[in-house]
Design a protein around this motif. Sequence first.
Motif, PDB file in Angstrom:
ATOM      1  N   ALA A  59      -1.392  22.909  34.402  1.00  0.00           N
ATOM      2  CA  ALA A  59      -0.246  23.765  34.096  1.00  0.00           C
ATOM      3  C   ALA A  59       0.181  24.558  35.326  1.00  0.00           C
ATOM      4  CB  ALA A  59      -0.589  24.707  32.944  1.00  0.00           C
ATOM      5  N   LEU A  60      -0.787  25.082  36.071  1.00  0.00           N
ATOM      6  CA  LEU A  60      -0.465  25.833  37.286  1.00  0.00           C
ATOM      7  C   LEU A  60       0.140  24.918  38.343  1.00  0.00           C
ATOM      8  CD1 LEU A  60      -3.596  28.165  37.574  1.00  0.00           C
ATOM      9  CD2 LEU A  60      -1.264  28.835  37.002  1.00  0.00           C
ATOM     10  N   MET A  61      -0.420  23.706  38.493  1.00  0.00           N
ATOM     11  CA  MET A  61       0.138  22.770  39.458  1.00  0.00           C
ATOM     12  C   MET A  61       1.534  22.316  39.055  1.00  0.00           C
ATOM     13  SD  MET A  61      -1.649  22.234  42.136  1.00  0.00           S
ATOM     14  CE  MET A  61      -0.941  20.692  42.709  1.00  0.00           C
ATOM     15  N   ALA A  62       1.755  22.167  37.736  1.00  0.00           N
ATOM     16  CA  ALA A  62       3.084  21.755  37.261  1.00  0.00           C
ATOM     17  C   ALA A  62       4.137  22.772  37.638  1.00  0.00           C
ATOM     18  CB  ALA A  62       3.059  21.561  35.745  1.00  0.00           C
ATOM     19  N   ALA A  63       3.757  24.063  37.665  1.00  0.00           N
ATOM     20  CA  ALA A  63       4.702  25.126  38.011  1.00  0.00           C
ATOM     21  C   ALA A  63       5.034  25.129  39.496  1.00  0.00           C
ATOM     22  CB  ALA A  63       4.122  26.482  37.614  1.00  0.00           C
ATOM     23  N   MET A  64       4.337  24.304  40.286  1.00  0.00           N
ATOM     24  CA  MET A  64       4.636  24.212  41.712  1.00  0.00           C
ATOM     25  C   MET A  64       5.116  22.828  42.115  1.00  0.00           C
ATOM     26  SD  MET A  64       1.446  26.240  43.431  1.00  0.00           S
ATOM     27  CE  MET A  64       0.245  25.215  42.592  1.00  0.00           C
ATOM     28  N   VAL A  65       4.550  21.789  41.508  1.00  0.00           N
ATOM     29  CA  VAL A  65       4.762  20.434  42.006  1.00  0.00           C
ATOM     30  C   VAL A  65       5.917  19.731  41.316  1.00  0.00           C
ATOM     31  CG1 VAL A  65       3.716  18.163  42.273  1.00  0.00           C
ATOM     32  CG2 VAL A  65       2.360  20.210  42.710  1.00  0.00           C
ATOM     33  N   GLY A  66       5.883  19.644  39.962  1.00  0.00           N
ATOM     34  CA  GLY A  66       6.965  18.986  39.236  1.00  0.00           C
ATOM     35  C   GLY A  66       6.933  17.474  39.267  1.00  0.00           C
ATOM     36  N   VAL A  67       5.852  16.882  39.815  1.00  0.00           N
ATOM     37  CA  VAL A  67       5.720  15.428  39.889  1.00  0.00           C
ATOM     38  C   VAL A  67       4.401  15.039  39.236  1.00  0.00           C
ATOM     39  CG1 VAL A  67       5.571  13.423  41.401  1.00  0.00           C
ATOM     40  CG2 VAL A  67       7.063  15.334  42.017  1.00  0.00           C
ATOM     41  N   ILE A  68       4.458  14.186  38.205  1.00  0.00           N
ATOM     42  CA  ILE A  68       3.289  13.916  37.375  1.00  0.00           C
ATOM     43  C   ILE A  68       2.199  13.156  38.116  1.00  0.00           C
ATOM     44  CG2 ILE A  68       2.503  12.787  35.263  1.00  0.00           C
ATOM     45  CD1 ILE A  68       5.317  13.138  34.170  1.00  0.00           C
TER      46      ILE A  68
ATOM     47  N   LEU B  60       2.152  17.541  31.811  1.00  0.00           N
ATOM     48  CA  LEU B  60       2.854  18.827  31.677  1.00  0.00           C
ATOM     49  C   LEU B  60       3.906  19.012  32.762  1.00  0.00           C
ATOM     50  CD1 LEU B  60      -0.171  21.148  30.788  1.00  0.00           C
ATOM     51  CD2 LEU B  60       1.676  20.435  29.257  1.00  0.00           C
ATOM     52  N   ALA B  61       3.764  18.294  33.879  1.00  0.00           N
ATOM     53  CA  ALA B  61       4.743  18.419  34.958  1.00  0.00           C
ATOM     54  C   ALA B  61       6.115  17.897  34.548  1.00  0.00           C
ATOM     55  CB  ALA B  61       4.249  17.671  36.195  1.00  0.00           C
ATOM     56  N   THR B  62       6.179  17.109  33.473  1.00  0.00           N
ATOM     57  CA  THR B  62       7.478  16.657  32.965  1.00  0.00           C
ATOM     58  C   THR B  62       8.270  17.811  32.377  1.00  0.00           C
ATOM     59  OG1 THR B  62       6.530  14.519  32.413  1.00  0.00           O
ATOM     60  CG2 THR B  62       8.598  15.062  31.361  1.00  0.00           C
ATOM     61  N   LEU B  63       7.572  18.770  31.795  1.00  0.00           N
ATOM     62  CA  LEU B  63       8.208  19.819  31.001  1.00  0.00           C
ATOM     63  C   LEU B  63       8.263  21.160  31.722  1.00  0.00           C
ATOM     64  CD1 LEU B  63       9.454  20.133  28.200  1.00  0.00           C
ATOM     65  CD2 LEU B  63       7.188  20.664  27.303  1.00  0.00           C
ATOM     66  N   ILE B  64       7.171  21.518  32.398  1.00  0.00           N
ATOM     67  CA  ILE B  64       7.112  22.823  33.061  1.00  0.00           C
ATOM     68  C   ILE B  64       7.894  22.756  34.367  1.00  0.00           C
ATOM     69  CG2 ILE B  64       5.576  24.502  34.154  1.00  0.00           C
ATOM     70  CD1 ILE B  64       3.439  23.752  32.139  1.00  0.00           C
ATOM     71  N   PRO B  65       8.830  23.672  34.603  1.00  0.00           N
ATOM     72  CA  PRO B  65       9.597  23.645  35.857  1.00  0.00           C
ATOM     73  C   PRO B  65       8.701  23.947  37.057  1.00  0.00           C
ATOM     74  CG  PRO B  65      10.028  25.654  34.605  1.00  0.00           C
ATOM     75  CD  PRO B  65       9.199  24.779  33.721  1.00  0.00           C
TER      76      PRO B  65
ATOM     77  N   LEU C 237      14.011  17.615  34.595  1.00  0.00           N
ATOM     78  CA  LEU C 237      14.998  18.615  34.190  1.00  0.00           C
ATOM     79  C   LEU C 237      16.175  18.664  35.161  1.00  0.00           C
ATOM     80  CD1 LEU C 237      12.630  21.512  33.042  1.00  0.00           C
ATOM     81  CD2 LEU C 237      14.138  20.166  31.585  1.00  0.00           C
ATOM     82  N   ILE C 238      15.893  18.492  36.448  1.00  0.00           N
ATOM     83  CA  ILE C 238      16.983  18.463  37.429  1.00  0.00           C
ATOM     84  C   ILE C 238      17.938  17.321  37.117  1.00  0.00           C
ATOM     85  CG2 ILE C 238      17.578  18.149  39.865  1.00  0.00           C
ATOM     86  CD1 ILE C 238      14.917  19.335  40.620  1.00  0.00           C
ATOM     87  N   MET C 239      17.369  16.145  36.901  1.00  0.00           N
ATOM     88  CA  MET C 239      18.211  14.978  36.671  1.00  0.00           C
ATOM     89  C   MET C 239      18.973  15.087  35.349  1.00  0.00           C
ATOM     90  SD  MET C 239      17.674  13.484  39.446  1.00  0.00           S
ATOM     91  CE  MET C 239      18.371  11.850  39.332  1.00  0.00           C
ATOM     92  N   TRP C 240      18.341  15.699  34.332  1.00  0.00           N
ATOM     93  CA  TRP C 240      19.073  15.911  33.081  1.00  0.00           C
ATOM     94  C   TRP C 240      20.252  16.854  33.320  1.00  0.00           C
ATOM     95  CZ3 TRP C 240      19.342  14.089  28.175  1.00  0.00           C
ATOM     96  CH2 TRP C 240      20.098  14.829  27.287  1.00  0.00           C
TER      97      TRP C 240
ATOM     98  N   ALA D  72      14.179  27.058  29.963  1.00  0.00           N
ATOM     99  CA  ALA D  72      13.975  26.494  28.620  1.00  0.00           C
ATOM    100  C   ALA D  72      12.696  25.671  28.538  1.00  0.00           C
ATOM    101  CB  ALA D  72      15.174  25.624  28.224  1.00  0.00           C
ATOM    102  N   GLY D  73      12.229  25.154  29.657  1.00  0.00           N
ATOM    103  CA  GLY D  73      11.021  24.339  29.643  1.00  0.00           C
ATOM    104  C   GLY D  73       9.733  25.142  29.685  1.00  0.00           C
ATOM    105  N   VAL D  74       9.811  26.435  30.003  1.00  0.00           N
ATOM    106  CA  VAL D  74       8.601  27.236  30.206  1.00  0.00           C
ATOM    107  C   VAL D  74       7.800  27.398  28.913  1.00  0.00           C
ATOM    108  CG1 VAL D  74       7.727  29.522  30.811  1.00  0.00           C
ATOM    109  CG2 VAL D  74       9.512  28.461  32.206  1.00  0.00           C
ATOM    110  N   VAL D  75       8.434  27.933  27.866  1.00  0.00           N
ATOM    111  CA  VAL D  75       7.711  28.224  26.619  1.00  0.00           C
ATOM    112  C   VAL D  75       7.191  26.944  25.955  1.00  0.00           C
ATOM    113  CG1 VAL D  75       7.889  29.222  24.309  1.00  0.00           C
ATOM    114  CG2 VAL D  75       8.920  30.404  26.263  1.00  0.00           C
TER     115      VAL D  75
END
Length: 438
Positions: free
Chosen positions: A107-116, A151-156, A161-164, A178-181
Amino acid sequence: MSITLLSFLFVAAFLVLLLAGLPLAFATGAIAVVFTYFLFGAPGLTLVVSRVFTLMGNYVLVSVPLFIFMACILERAGVAEAIFHTVHVWAGQMRGGLAVAVIISCALMAAMVGVIGAEIVTMGVVALPAMLNRGYKKDLALGCICAGGGLATLIPPSVVLIMWGLTAGVSIGQLYMAGVVPGLMLAAMYISYIIIRCRLQPELAPPASAEDLAVPLSEKLALLKDLLLPSAVAFGVLGSLYLGWATPTEAAGVGVLGAMLAAWVNGRLSWANMKIAIADTTKVTAMLYWLFFGSSALIGVYTLAGGTRLIQETMTGLPVGPLGVIIIIQVIWIVLGCFIDWIGILLLTAPIFVPVASALGFDLVWLGVLFCMNMQISYISPPFGPAAFYLKGVVPGHVTLNEIFASIWPYLILQFIALGLLTAFPQIALWLPGTMDK
């Protein structure tokens, strides 16, 4: 030619090219060119060119390579190892604590990386041996890595999310918030499942070793400093967006600067690592942009021929109610996710489904989060769940692909539960964006 027959030919040609092994980007581009020439003649080919040039002029697209570059730098900065070690020391003493540490670290890495892929490979190298060496059952160890990495798919700052946002024409800042919660909710569900299951089946996760129990409180507190820099990087990206201090592209630049600082602090900011990060960024960005160009051209010609209008009228006229249409859309996404990458699903379906959802009065930010959660499901769904194949590439030889897929079912059920909650209660996603500084 009727639009129904044309739609059938589009799908048939698309499937034939994919089965022939042609990359998705070139398959969509080739179909777009051939059908444009067939329907509108040589002058119609300017449509394809104009679609590509319109996309190239979109300033927000600059954020895509920047976020990918940030992820590539962090992947080699030693941040994941430091996070896992710190969380392990704090959570490893409970039953299943190492598996909980994996979810928190992801979860912490997802908040920085964004790549699964980066998360799963890193946790497979760092966390899996630690769990197996301490007697954790493979079922628990493998499943938490696959699920946590998703989780990197959902957590910014999720690239999805960029592409959407670019495809649906909605605020990327709003999408990020919107992806945080939902992302944190899903992580909490994973952690709760692990703790409860380890209580009911203690043999899955042996108690902490004497070495783990012997870590003094002073050393635990000292390790917390390893979380300060990752937290600062995440705040630099998300905080600047939430407070309205930066656009998504500017926030991506802040993230790159933070990633380079993290690599420097950890002694990993070398020219060799930077060259690898730049090369990886170039490859991924080129792939994404070609997919974007090909799919955009394909949707353009299909729309001009009247196909998207036919689908939209059909879907809005279904006797299932507005919420039923949203459920049908999600079923289509999940089925497609078993066979096609998320970027292909997004670029092929969003131009059709977004107008349908908008006509029915649904919030497109909420729909974007639903799309991300559906793609998270597809990421671990057999038979082609990419997460399982990423993990298989770094696990010991005695771990089979079947064992990896067997370990993900409990998390897949949790994802469907979370998806149902988000579908029934849109405010789970929309509450935080509603509090943003306008």
